[in-house]
Write a protein that holds these residues in place. Structure first.
Motif, PDB file in Angstrom:
ATOM      1  N   SER A 231       0.943  -1.151  -0.034  1.00  0.00           N
ATOM      2  CA  SER A 231      -0.083  -0.053  -0.059  1.00  0.00           C
ATOM      3  C   SER A 231       0.861   1.152  -0.063  1.00  0.00           C
ATOM      4  O   SER A 231       2.077   1.183   0.366  1.00  0.00           O
ATOM      5  N   ARG A 232       0.341   2.096  -0.489  1.00  0.00           N
ATOM      6  CA  ARG A 232       1.040   3.686  -0.668  1.00  0.00           C
ATOM      7  C   ARG A 232       1.122   4.404   0.457  1.00  0.00           C
ATOM      8  O   ARG A 232       0.152   4.241   1.353  1.00  0.00           O
ATOM      9  N   ASN A 233       2.111   5.042   0.771  1.00  0.00           N
ATOM     10  CA  ASN A 233       2.435   5.977   2.007  1.00  0.00           C
ATOM     11  C   ASN A 233       1.624   7.176   1.589  1.00  0.00           C
ATOM     12  O   ASN A 233       2.607   8.127   1.172  1.00  0.00           O
TER      13      ASN A 233
ATOM     14  N   ARG B 275     -11.563   7.948  -4.153  1.00  0.00           N
ATOM     15  CA  ARG B 275     -11.269   6.450  -3.853  1.00  0.00           C
ATOM     16  C   ARG B 275      -9.797   5.943  -4.258  1.00  0.00           C
ATOM     17  O   ARG B 275      -9.609   5.049  -3.646  1.00  0.00           O
ATOM     18  N   ARG B 276      -9.165   6.717  -4.748  1.00  0.00           N
ATOM     19  CA  ARG B 276      -7.448   6.517  -5.094  1.00  0.00           C
ATOM     20  C   ARG B 276      -6.840   6.436  -3.540  1.00  0.00           C
ATOM     21  O   ARG B 276      -6.004   5.830  -3.118  1.00  0.00           O
ATOM     22  N   ILE B 277      -7.242   7.673  -2.665  1.00  0.00           N
ATOM     23  CA  ILE B 277      -6.583   7.843  -1.729  1.00  0.00           C
ATOM     24  C   ILE B 277      -7.123   7.208  -0.371  1.00  0.00           C
ATOM     25  O   ILE B 277      -6.441   6.287   0.402  1.00  0.00           O
ATOM     26  N   PHE B 278      -8.359   7.167  -0.535  1.00  0.00           N
ATOM     27  CA  PHE B 278      -9.304   6.550   0.795  1.00  0.00           C
ATOM     28  C   PHE B 278      -9.983   5.357   0.742  1.00  0.00           C
ATOM     29  O   PHE B 278     -10.536   4.879   1.744  1.00  0.00           O
ATOM     30  N   GLY B 279      -9.776   4.660  -0.605  1.00  0.00           N
ATOM     31  CA  GLY B 279     -10.311   3.466  -0.779  1.00  0.00           C
ATOM     32  C   GLY B 279     -11.664   3.298  -0.702  1.00  0.00           C
ATOM     33  O   GLY B 279     -12.376   4.024  -1.050  1.00  0.00           O
TER      34      GLY B 279
END
Length: 316
Positions: free
Chosen positions: A2-4, A306-310
């Motif tokens: 997962s991305r930081n 959605r890309r950042i917070f899923g």
């Protein structure tokens, strides 16, 4: 893995390096020299200045070219109040022998003489001047002054007007594209000051997000990224209240969530997207010939969320 996102947003908030700034400055100076050295233009009142993200300090590495405006001061387009309090006849305005098309043609000739015919491409709204080693690509747009009359008089008795710039596209000469670069610049500075210098950083984050989605996103994110331009992103962020900024020291995740939340509510189908304004506050963001819509903005904002917070629920 997962991305930081906390670190990613910090990286995205930073401005570009000094070398790119110098190359941008070199582009403006080279274009200014081309205009001043042209026999048909040297006696005319012309301003040449950087506009867009490079001037407003919201540029990123993805902004691969610099926007330069070439503005003829001697002639203006006009906009009058609907009630007819000010007219061409009242002001004594006469049609000039030197048209906008003639000015654009003379600028084109000057650019080709300076940079070479193969390095200058004429578009409907601007000339693309290709880069050399010392300067960035430049989009050179040609304008006349624009005067929007308010219908009021100044203390000296003159009719009051607000000044911007205007161009007419080659493929749609009846279409009026009016920009307000000075108002945009000043309001951007004021917003940045009011948000503890977070506004312009957030604009860079949104621009990086669009570029990231376009390359690494899923189908929905790639589609959404392609529907909004950098100018729209800057205007969207400017509309977010000051209270959405500087919610944490040393990070931008909370700011990003707050700005996205506010804008998602504003641009959703039942929202107030039609009330959003350009940074200049001189005209609505979603209007007329610009062909940009709240639906396009909402699609981008939803995909970015959605890309950042899923799977976290979208703000309502």
């Amino acid at each position: 893995m997962s991305r930081n996102w906390d670190q990613t947003l910090k990286d995205w908030a930073e401005t570009i390096n000094v070398t790119d700034e110098e190359r941008g400055r070199s582009a403006r100076e080279a274009i200014q020299q081309a205009i001043r050295g042209a026999p048909k233009l040297e006696q005319k009142g012309i301003d040449v200045f950087v506009t867009g993200s490079y001037r407003n300090n919201t540029n990123t590495r993805a902004d691969s070219d610099i926007d330069v405006a070439v503005v003829l001061r001697d002639i203006a387009f006009y906009e009058f109040p609907a009630e007819g309090s000010v007219t061409r006849e009242i002001l004594g305005i006469r049609t000039s022998d030197y048209s906008f098309d003639a000015f654009r043609n003379d600028v084109e000739a000057a650019l080709r003489a300076r940079f070479g015919t193969s390095n200058v491409t004429a578009g409907n709204k601007a000339f693309d001047v290709r880069a050399s080693g010392a300067r960035l690509d430049a989009d050179v747009a040609v304008f006349l002054k624009h005067r929007r009359y308010t219908g009021k008089k100044t203390a000296t008795g003159a009719w009051e007007y607000i000044e911007g710039v205007e161009l007419r596209p080659r493929n749609a000469p009846a279409e009026r594209i009016i920009n307000w670069p000075e108002q945009h610049y000043e309001r951007g500075i004021a917003k940045n000051d009011a948000t503890n210098r977070r506004f312009k950083r957030m604009v860079r984050i949104f621009k990086h997000m669009r570029a990231d989605m376009a390359v690494q996103g899923d189908t929905e994110q790639q589609s959404a990224a392609g529907q909004v331009r950098a100018f729209v992103l800057e205007c969207l962020v400017h509309n977010a209240p000051d209270a959405c900024f500087h919610l944490e020291e040393g990070g931008y995740l909370k700011d990003t969530e707050a700005v996205l939340s506010w804008l998602l509510r504003a641009t959703q189908p039942s929202g107030t997207g039609h009330k959003l304004m350009e940074v200049s506050r001189m005209q609505p963001l979603f209007h007329g010939p610009a062909r940009r819509t709240p639906q396009q903005a909402y699609a981008f904002l939803k995909a970015a969320w959605r890309r950042i917070f899923g799977a976290k629920e979208l703000p309502r």
